[in-house]
Structure formats: C-alpha cells, structure tokens
Design an enzyme around this catalytic site. Structure first.
Site, PDB file in Angstrom:
ATOM      1  N   GLY B 127       0.820  -1.211   0.000  1.00 61.55           N
ATOM      2  CA  GLY B 127       0.000   0.000   0.000  1.00 61.55           C
ATOM      3  C   GLY B 127       0.852   1.258   0.000  1.00 61.55           C
ATOM      4  O   GLY B 127       1.063   1.875   1.050  1.00 61.55           O
ATOM      5  N   TYR B 128       1.354   1.623  -1.146  1.00 59.54           N
ATOM      6  CA  TYR B 128       2.236   2.796  -1.252  1.00 59.54           C
ATOM      7  C   TYR B 128       1.542   3.936  -2.007  1.00 59.54           C
ATOM      8  O   TYR B 128       1.119   4.922  -1.422  1.00 59.54           O
ATOM      9  CB  TYR B 128       3.521   2.420  -1.996  1.00 59.54           C
ATOM     10  CG  TYR B 128       4.628   1.841  -1.124  1.00 59.54           C
ATOM     11  CD1 TYR B 128       4.334   1.185   0.075  1.00 59.54           C
ATOM     12  CD2 TYR B 128       5.954   1.935  -1.517  1.00 59.54           C
ATOM     13  CE1 TYR B 128       5.358   0.656   0.854  1.00 59.54           C
ATOM     14  CE2 TYR B 128       6.978   1.401  -0.738  1.00 59.54           C
ATOM     15  CZ  TYR B 128       6.673   0.764   0.447  1.00 59.54           C
ATOM     16  OH  TYR B 128       7.682   0.253   1.201  1.00 59.54           O
ATOM     17  N   GLU B 244      17.039  -6.260  -2.348  1.00 64.67           N
ATOM     18  CA  GLU B 244      16.656  -7.203  -3.405  1.00 64.67           C
ATOM     19  C   GLU B 244      16.846  -6.592  -4.782  1.00 64.67           C
ATOM     20  O   GLU B 244      15.943  -6.434  -5.564  1.00 64.67           O
ATOM     21  CB  GLU B 244      15.186  -7.613  -3.231  1.00 64.67           C
ATOM     22  CG  GLU B 244      14.724  -8.706  -4.179  1.00 64.67           C
ATOM     23  CD  GLU B 244      15.148 -10.072  -3.699  1.00 64.67           C
ATOM     24  OE1 GLU B 244      14.938 -11.035  -4.438  1.00 64.67           O
ATOM     25  OE2 GLU B 244      15.705 -10.180  -2.585  1.00 64.67           O
TER      26      GLU B 244
END
Lengths: 398, 399, 375
Positions: B127-128, B244
C-alpha cells in the site's frame, strides 16, 4: 491542395538553373561538394556574382536591394543553389545584421551599411556568446560605457565565426546593470579594426579555423553605431533569431548530401557488392531520406502559410532541431560509408594548390571534416536543448 | 578476473536446474509457456514447492529461514529460476515486507509473520501509491489516527498489484501532518479482512485485472501492527527499495524470451519464401536487443562482484531497472512485430486455463499484443524510469 | 503549391469534426466497440445521409466527386474519435477498387448502394502465411464452366462480419508469390461454402478469418483483369495506407493534446509535472513527431494519384514515418500519464492500441522501409 509548382514557378526555376550553370565557378562548386572550408575570397567572389545579378539577398525588401520574390520562389532559388553546389554566403551580414539594420536602423545606418553587405564588400561577424554566457545569453557581461560621443567597450566574446575575416561585428553589450538582465543589453556595430580589439583563433575538432575569441580592451565605438534604442538590444536579437526560419532546416543541402551519400555507398565495396546493397546500411540511408522528406514537407507547410501572409505556423519551430539532427545523421553515414579511409586526415588537402594524390578515395576526408565540424550544428544558433525549451514555453505553454 | 563459475558453483547450478525440472508442475509450466493467466493457487503451489526445499527466500538470513547462500549462488539460483518457465515469485511477502519485518520488526512480529510468509499462508500486497501521490510518494495522504490501542486508517491506495488475493497489506500512512512530509509517515501492517476495506479492480489496457484501488474507510488496525517507530516509515520504505536488487534487471527471463522470439521468427514467413529469421532488418533489431541484454548482464555481474567483495551496492541499481525494463519492452515489441497481422485478434477468454478452442492464427500470437501493452507498465512502476534517472543524477553523479 | 482546403472540403471537415465532438465521445465509442456489431448502424445511416460514404466516388458513379484529400479529412477526424464503423474496408478499400476497376455493371450495382449506406464490404487480401506480401496467395480460383470455384483461407479480414460482399484475392495461375496469375473476385458475404470465424481485435474493431471452400462465382464476379490484378491490389492497399496514415494523425493529435493537458494539470512535488524540463523535452519530441507525421500523411495524400512508382514510394515513406511517430507518441503518452496511462478507463490506452495496430496494417515499418529502400 496540391504539391505542384505553377508554370511561372517552373519557369523561374529554369532561369535560376541557367544562371547557375553559366555563372557558378566550377572550382567553388567542387570545394563545396567536397565538404571543404571555403576561403574568404571564395565566398566574396560568389557574393559578387550574385550581387551583379541582384540576387545576393533574396529575402530583403526590394527597396533595400531584395528581389521581391515570393517565399516559394526563394525556396526554389535555395533548392537550385544547393543542387548546383553553390557556396553558402556568409550569413552574418545578409541574413542577420542586414534585416536588423533595415528594420531598426536609422537612415544613415541603412545608407552606410546595407550596400556593402549586398555586394559582399564588408564581412560581418556576430558578437553574442561569451565564455560565461552560452545558452544563458542574457547573462552577458561585455560592458559598453558611454563616454562623450563614444561607447567604451570592455569584455570578451567567443565562438565568433569568421571574426578573422570580418570588417564589422554586430555585438550585444551591457549598457545597464540595473533591472532585469535582458533590459540592460544594447546592440552595437563595431569596426573590427578599432584599437583594442584582439582576435584569437579557436581550432575546432576538425582541425579548421572558423571560430574565434574576440577580446575588447577599452575599444571606442562611436555612439552613432548604436542600433535603435539603448537597452533594446535583446528585442533586436530575438527578432533576428525569428527571421528566415523556413530556410534554417537546410533541406536542399541535405538532399544533395544524401544523393552524394548514395553515390559514395554505391562505389564502396563490401563482400563483393556495393555498400548500398547492404540491407542495414541501405535502410539507414532510407530512414534519413524519409526524415528529410518529413522535414521538407513541414518546411513547405510553413512556407505555404507564409506565402498566404499568415506567418509561419507552430510547425516551423521544429525545423532547426530536426534539420541539424539530420545533417549530423547524414554526415555520420558518410563517414561510415568510407570505412577505414575516414581515418587518414591531412589538413593541407584543403588548401588551394594542393596537388598530391589523395589517400583513399577523394571523397573520404571531406566527409570526416564535415562530420566533425557538423557536431556544432546542434549547439550553435540556440542549442537544440534551448530550442526545445523555447517550444515548450512558447508553443506548448508549459 | 575470471568469468567462469567454480566446480562447486556449477554443481549447484545443476542441482537447481534439475530441481526445477523435476518439481515444477506441468500444468503451471504449460500456463507460463502459453501466456495463460496464472492463478493464485498456482503461485502458492509453486512457492510451497520451493519452500519445501528451503529455497523460497535466498536473501533472508539463515536464522529466519534463508539458505545461507553466497552472492554467486543467489545469482545462479535467480538465473536458473528466471530461465525456467516457472511463475514469477510474488515479491510482496518474500522480498519486500519480510526483510522489513526481520530488520525492523519486534520479536512478536517476526514470530508471527515470517513463518506465514514462508508457508505462503499470508498473501501480501503493497500500500504505497495513492491517486495524488505517485512519483511524489512522500505527499501521501492516507491518515492513521491513534485511538486507544488502535490506529484508525482513512484514505485510498492505488496500483495495488494483486490486492484481490491479499490477506495482508504493508502500508505507508501519515501519522503526523505537522512535520516534513517524509517524517510524518509510518509503516503499518493491515489485515485485508478488516471492516472498511474495499478493493476495486482497475482494468489495464491489455484487458488485465491485476491491479486495484484499495479504499480504507475507518479501518481499525491494532497498534501492535506498527513496524518500528511511528514516523519512521519513510526510512523503512527506502530500505525496502534498496533491497533485493538481485534480478531486478530480469536478465534470465529476457534471455528466455529472446529464445522464444527466435522460435517464432523461424516459424513465421518473411513473405519472400523464407522465414522471418532470414529478414535482415528483423534480425538486426533482434541482435541489437540481445547485445543490450548482454551489456546488462555484465553490468549485473560487475555489481555482483562488488557486492561479493563487500561493497554495499548503491544507486547503480537504478541502471539495472532502467535498462532491464527497456530490454523487456523491446522484447515484447519484437514479439508483437514478429507475429504480423495475428497480433490483432483479441479473444479475452483464450487467456483462461480452461479455454479449449483453436487459437486464431498461431498459438504464440494470441498473447503478443496484450503482453506488449501490459509491459508498458514496467517503465512506470517501482519508481518510474524518469525517477530512476533522477536518482542516478543525484546519488551517482552528484548533479 | 497549395495547402488550402476548398470551401467544400472545409465544410466536410467541419461536419465530420462536429460529429466526432458531439456524438462520438469516448464512452459512446466504448459502448459501440462492445456491442454485438461493434459499431452503430444508425451512425452508418447518418454517414450516408451526410454524404460521407460517397465523398470519394465520382459523380458519374453516384458519388460526390471528391478525392484523396476528402478521404484524408474524413479519416483524420475518424482517428480523433477512433470510429469503429467500417468506413475503411467498405468505402476506401472495396469501394475504391470497384470504382477504379469495376465493370460498368459492377459499379452500377455496388457504388450507389455503398453511397446510400445499404451495402458494407470488406477486402480479403491477407493470408496466414504471407506476412505482408500481397502476392503470397494460397487461395485458388479455378475456372469452371462459365465461372470460378474459389478455395482458401483469408486472414484478419476487417469488417467481414457485416459485409454484404467481400472482395477476395486468389490465384488463377502462377506460383505462390508470382506477380502474374492473381485475380480479384467479388463474393457474396453469404455465399455457399464461405464461412467466417469472427472475433474482436485488440484495437476495438472486428475482423474475421474467412474460409472459402469451393465457393462458386460467375464470370461477372471477376474484378479487373483475370490474372493481372496484383497492380490493382497494390494500388488499393496504397490508398488504404494513405487513409490509415490520416487516421493515425487524428489519433496522435488526441494523444498529444491529452498528454499536454495532463502535464499542465497533474501535480507532483508541489507543481504541475509539465514544469520539469525532462518532461517538457519529452513533450516537445511528441510535438515534433506529430508534426512530422502530419506532414508525411499530407505528402502521401497529395501523391497517391500519381503514377504507381511515385505513389508507392510516397506511401511507404509516409507509412514509415507514421509507424515511428505513432509508436513514439503512443508509448510516450502512456509513460507521461504514469499509472493512469495503463488504465483501460482512460482513453489514452485505446488510442495507443489503435496506433499500434495501424503500424501493422498494410505492412509494418520494417516492411515499408525495406520496400522504400529497395526501390
């Protein structure tokens, strides 16, 4: 709607063509075709010939010595000149300061300066850029201080093309340091033989000497050499930039260069066939040719709008960007076409009187010289980045 | 300098390769190969298979379930996985919130959430972005107001990939609007089954239904779901973005897809009696893309070497993202070009697993255009390529 | 040299643009694209009433005597609305073929019915394995009695489902890809032995795979010379290409304006994103690409009536430019709209998809670049 020229226009083309066949000196055509830098006298000679015919400044109003041609006729004239490999005249008098003088100059200035520009008797150069003022031209620092009947000029201009040939310079100087930078700039005509002027050559990456630095050390310039009003120089400079936009794309010359490129690629061999039969190379030439057609059609749209008295449309703003990009694409392809022989590079070849056998094909070295010097075209006259800023602001309102 | 892997590394590579070959279920492999929609259950099944072997989270520390691999092993694993016709691993739990939790979470949070990520019991979403906060993420407006031992969350999140499957969302919320935008943001974990959450699909231009808008209306979130400290959410989010990097460029998958294009170009006619693969113009473009991909691969290897030597990776990862997505997009363009007119028929049902009719035109043509349209997203998401260039300009070049 | 429209052309442009603006907004278009036919028969009747279906046909044949410029005007406006009605297959492709090369009887039968809106048509020229080569035909037509028996598979035929008649290219002689031996036949859409597999296309239109299994036609179904129709097909495809170039210019204009507006209104980092120089220059490049595309579409329109060699070069040059510009403008529109550009809800994606398929239609950029370069 149609793309054909009228009978009158075709007859005009014939007249121009005949004139060029009769009058254009072949040695000049050969130099132009070969991509050589011309000598001052080469340019002056061709200017004199055109002037004798009354054709040295087609775009000027007739009262000042122009031809009274329509924009389409001017386009045709340009096409034919390119097709015949006529030298490009020095633009600083004919295309730049001339129109400023007849638009903003006094009667005395017109009478004094315009005739020798037309005849090619005086050479001009442009004093705009400074070491600290390139794209941000309005930040220029060369000062002109009023002292009695003179301005005293101190400062330093750079990238001044043909300054070493020039009799006169039109120069942007700061006459006022208060207020907005643009408002303190004036447009001065400076005699290049004045005491205190020093011209230092800058050798460009192609090994040639076209551009210079010009130093001003207490140079006295008579007040009557001011164009228009003090502090209005920026306005005149902008007028000049907006002048003659439809020809800026250099379509006709690029067309000619593509034909030359095809000839060269047809002569170069690879795997037992001509380079023009190589799909990859051939397609890149075709891509350039198609882009050039798009540019030409865009020029014509703009020209038609000018012909109809409507002034150039927004499309004309793309001409400098695409025109210069395309010149570079074509010269890049020319260099690729000559293969290894793009490497040998003897500056003496470009001098009159050089008679030795060329190393490799005779078209090779001019291609490289053109390619190297041509990198300037996306930088000068308002870099293509600045051009994009201008479109974003003026046309797109961003 | 040596480009070759050691004998151990080669053995490891063989290990990975045979494991994938033997354990990737045929039905899933078939879906990936034919461009059919991969369902939630397919993703979960494959993740559980990998987890069963202990290979789901190569980058996690061993204490939380990672395999303890070297950088080279991780690279080899990512390469082999990407080169295989396996579904992509959904990154939200394993690559994104997992590392945040084990780095900044408390003992209870670690004990509760990490095993559930490993077992794929929880499907996570991110949820950005918000409708008004895209590239300018720090301007986000979703509010979380403390009420007793809960936060009450109001706002909306958008571009939320696979939120329709999600059990949990990690969410950036504003807990303080008085301070600098970045300082008022907190990182909380929200149960997607909470009352007041409404997930609405956004149909993308390819007809896909992977992304959503998530509306939060007085959603009550227990205060213990806050990660770290209140107001530190931006720091955790940045940590996560820097994490990552491995495989961000998608090199192995792009390699596999270039091989696919070659198969297609051998099957397609060139209209002159040969195959499209004989067409110089097409071949040239394919070669250019392949060379770009090679340059990308070696850029990645150089960064890997630096990382192995203990140098912390920097903003160079932005380079991998930019070029990686450009290559991916070039590949989808070439695939679409290769299939000619049969790019155009669009049978929405054909992407479902149960569809049994004959394809229109060759089977490989069906997904070509939708995939091309879908991949336009890749230069937009995860920090648009414009933002990535800003990052390089600022962080690498110091401009 | 003259770039002005005649007063009739100005009226035509005003009327088509007004229709698009008032009656063809994006939601309407979306509903039409999703309907059973994929377009509106009421609109088609309106096109007939307004004279648009006859604009390019000669007055002798029952049309209004316009030319390529008139078609350009219609298609450019249709590009702005992404019109789904089968104007291209019916009027430009099939109608154009009949009007240029049909027998008097064929013209008398077909053109007035097209003009009145009573007959829709399609042109089946492509085949599954021919890529963009118009002579690469496996479909055969064998003389039989006084007529022909046609068998074969035609690929991605736009507008076939609603076509009362389909013009089919087939071999009456020669080998696959020979220039000679190609013929054209006007086949009834419901002829025995003709079957269709209809489908939607990714750009919101309708097309079909058309299979002909021993379809019998009379000698009067032959259009143009038997065995010598390839030049006619090439010409028809060139006219079609010029028409879609104009359509693409209309579509690019919409994307250009939408993106321009978005840059001015979308706020990030406390200002409109159009204030960022990086995005300004990208927008300028979209502007340049649009202007170049417009120039080349115009050039090809004004050259398409020229002799075949000139026509073909002009059309290929225009198609290369439109292909490149369309791809650039389409991709950049999506990119500069960010996530919104990816949504089906916004119109941007639909224009992008149509531009993408126009690039493929009648031969993609590579095909036309090769063709241009090899000539």
């Amino acid at each position: 709607m149609d793309l054909t020229f009228t009978e009158d226009e075709q007859a005009f083309r014939e007249t121009v063509r005949r004139f060029l066949a009769d009058e254009l000196p072949q040695d000049l055509a050969r130099k132009t075709e070969g991509g050589w830098h011309l000598e001052k006298e080469d340019v002056a000679r061709w200017n004199r010939i055109l002037h004798a015919k009354g054709w040295s400044a087609p775009a000027w109003p007739e009262e000042y010595g122009g031809t009274g041609w329509s924009p389409v006729q001017r386009y045709i004239f340009n096409e034919e000149c390119a097709d015949a490999w006529a030298p490009i005249l020095s633009p600083f008098g004919l295309s730049m300061v001339g129109p400023v003088i007849y638009t903003f100059g006094s009667d005395e200035q017109k009478a004094k300066y315009l005739p020798p520009i037309l005849s090619g008797e005086t050479f001009w150069c442009q004093g705009y850029s400074e070491p600290g003022s390139g794209s941000d031209l309005a930040s220029l620092k060369t000062r002109a201080v009023r002292d009695g009947g003179d301005y005293v000029v101190n400062g330093h201009k750079i990238w001044t093309t043909q300054a070493h040939w020039a009799d006169m310079m039109f120069c942007l100087v700061r006459t006022d340091t208060e207020g907005k930078p643009q408002q303190g700039i004036s447009f001065l005509l400076i005699d290049m033989t004045s005491p205190g002027i020093q011209v230092k050559p800058i050798i460009t990456i192609d090994g040639s000497h076209s551009v210079n630095e010009v130093f001003f050390d207490d140079v006295r310039v008579p007040v009557e050499n001011l164009i228009g009003q003090e502090g209005m120089g920026w306005t005149y400079a902008k007028f000049l930039l907006g002048h003659e936009r439809t020809l800026i794309a250099g379509v006709s010359v690029s067309k000619k260069r593509i034909a030359q490129l095809k000839r060269i690629a047809g002569a170069e061999r690879q795997n037992g066939a001509s380079l023009l039969e190589d799909t990859s190379f051939r397609n890149r030439v075709a891509e350039a040719e198609i882009s050039l057609q798009a540019l030409e059609m865009t020029s014509l749209r703009s020209l038609a709008s000018e012909n109809a008295g409507k002034g150039p449309g927004p499309e004309s703003s793309i001409l400098k960007i695409r025109g210069s990009e395309l010149q570079q694409t074509i010269s890049g392809l020319l260099v690729e076409a000559v293969g290894y022989y793009a490497g040998p590079y003897e500056l003496e070849r470009f001098e009159d009187g050089w008679n030795e056998e060329p190393i490799g094909p005779d078209y090779a070295q001019g291609s490289m010289a053109m390619h190297l010097y041509g990198r300037a075209s996306t930088i000068y006259g308002g870099s293509n980045e600045i051009q994009r800023n201008v479109i974003a602001k003026m046309i797109l309102g961003l | 300098m040596d480009l070759a892997f050691t004998a151990e590394e080669r053995a490891f590579q063989e290990d990975v390769r045979s494991f994938i070959r033997d354990n990737l279920p045929d039905d899933i492999r078939h879906k990936v190969e034919t461009g059919k929609t991969v369902e939630k259950d397919d993703y979960v099944r494959w993740q559980r298979i990998l987890n069963g072997r202990g290979w789901l989270v190569p980058n996690w520390p061993t204490e939380y379930g990672g395999p303890g691999w070297t950088a080279a092993q991780k690279y080899i694993f990512a390469t082999e996985l990407g080169a295989s016709p396996s579904p992509r691993l959904i990154p939200f739990g394993t690559s994104m919130v997992g590392p945040v939790i084990y780095t900044f979470g408390n003992a209870e949070q670690k004990a509760h959430y990490l095993p559930r990520i490993l077992s794929s019991e929880d499907w996570w979403c991110q949820g950005y972005s918000e409708p008004g906060a895209g590239s300018d993420l720090a301007s986000l407006k979703t509010r979380a107001v403390r009420d007793g031992d809960h936060y009450v969350v109001n706002g909306s999140k958008t571009w939320t990939t696979l939120a329709q499957y999600a059990d949990m969302m990690f969410c950036l919320v504003r807990t303080d609007s008085e301070v600098k935008p970045q300082q008022g943001i907190s990182f909380i974990l929200i149960d997607m089954n909470s009352p007041g959450i409404d997930v609405r699909p956004i149909v993308t231009i390819d007809g896909g239904r992977e992304i959503n808008t998530v509306f939060l209306d007085d959603v009550r979130v227990p205060a213990e779901n806050l990660i770290g400290e209140e107001g530190k959410g931006w720091t955790y989010a940045k940590f996560l973005l820097g994490h990552e990097r491995m495989n961000i460029a998608g090199v192995p998958t792009s390699k596999r897809k270039i091989a696919d294009i070659k198969d297609i170009a051998r099957a397609e006619a060139d209209g002159a009696g040969g195959a499209l693969m004989d067409d110089m113009t097409f071949r040239r473009k394919l070669a250019e893309t392949e060379i770009k991909l090679q340059a990308l691969e070696y850029a990645e290897l150089r960064m890997l070497a630096a990382e192995s030597a203990g140098k912390a990776p920097g903003a160079e990862a932005s380079l991998l993202k930019i070029r990686g997505t450009e290559v991916q997009q070039a590949i989808t363009e070439l695939t679409m070009e290769a299939v000619g007119y049969y790019a155009n028929p669009y049978v929405a049902e054909s992407f479902q697993a149960g569809w049994n009719e004959d394809p229109i035109g060759p089977a490989y043509a069906g997904p070509a255009a939708p995939v091309y349209f879908n991949w336009r997203k890749s230069s937009i998401y995860g920090g648009s390529n414009e933002i990535q260039r800003n990052i390089i300009a600022k962080m690498v070049l110091g401009l | 040299m003259d770039f002005n429209f005649t007063s009739e052309q100005q009226l035509l442009q005003e009327s088509v643009e007004r229709f698009i603006q008032d009656e063809y907004d994006f939601d309407t278009r979306r509903k039409l694209a999703g309907s059973d036919d994929g377009f509106s028969r009421d609109n088609w009747a309106k096109f007939a009433e307004l004279g648009w279906l006859g604009v390019s046909f000669s007055e002798d044949d029952g049309g209004f005597g316009g030319g390529p410029v008139d078609t350009m005007i219609v298609m450019e406006a249709f590009g702005k609305g992404l019109v789904t009605e089968p104007y291209l297959p019916t009027v430009v492709l099939a109608g154009g073929l009949v009007s240029r090369h049909g027998s008097d009887a064929q013209k008398a039968d077909i053109i007035p019915r097209i003009v009145e809106g009573e007959l829709m048509m399609a042109f089946a020229f492509a085949e599954p394995h021919g890529r963009f080569n118009l002579a690469d035909l496996h479909t055969t037509a064998t003389a039989d009695g006084g007529g022909y028996v046609i068998s074969g598979h035609k690929a991605v035929v736009y507008g076939a489902a609603c076509a009362g008649k389909i013009i089919v290219s087939a071999r009456t002689g020669g080998d696959v890809r020979d220039s000679d031996g190609v013929s054209l036949f006007i086949v009834d859409g419901d002829a025995d032995g003709l079957s269709r597999r209809d489908y939607r296309t990714v750009d919101g239109l309708r097309a079909s795979e058309v299979t002909l299994d021993n379809v019998r036609v009379g000698a009067d179904a032959v259009l143009g010379p038997v065995g010598g129709a390839l030049p006619l097909i090439e010409e028809a495809i060139d006219y079609g290409t010029v028409a879609v170039c104009a359509e693409a210019v209309g579509a690019m204009k919409v994307l250009h304006d939408a993106t321009h507006e978005y840059l001015k209104t979308r706020q990030q980092f406390g200002q409109p994103i159009g204030k960022f120089q990086v995005l300004q220059h990208r927008m300028v490049d979209m502007f340049i690409n649009y202007e170049e595309a417009k120039s080349m579409a115009l050039m090809a329109t004004l050259r398409v009536d020229d002799e075949p060699a000139v026509r073909a070069q002009a059309v290929s040059a225009a198609k290369v430019q439109i292909g490149k510009s369309g791809r650039f403008v389409g991709q950049e529109s999506v990119q500069l709209h960010g996530g919104m550009g990816m949504t089906d809800e916004l119109n941007v994606g639909s224009y992008f998809k149509r531009l993408t398929m126009i690039e493929v239609l009648f031969g993609n950029t590579d095909y036309h670049l090769n063709k241009y370069a090899a000539a």
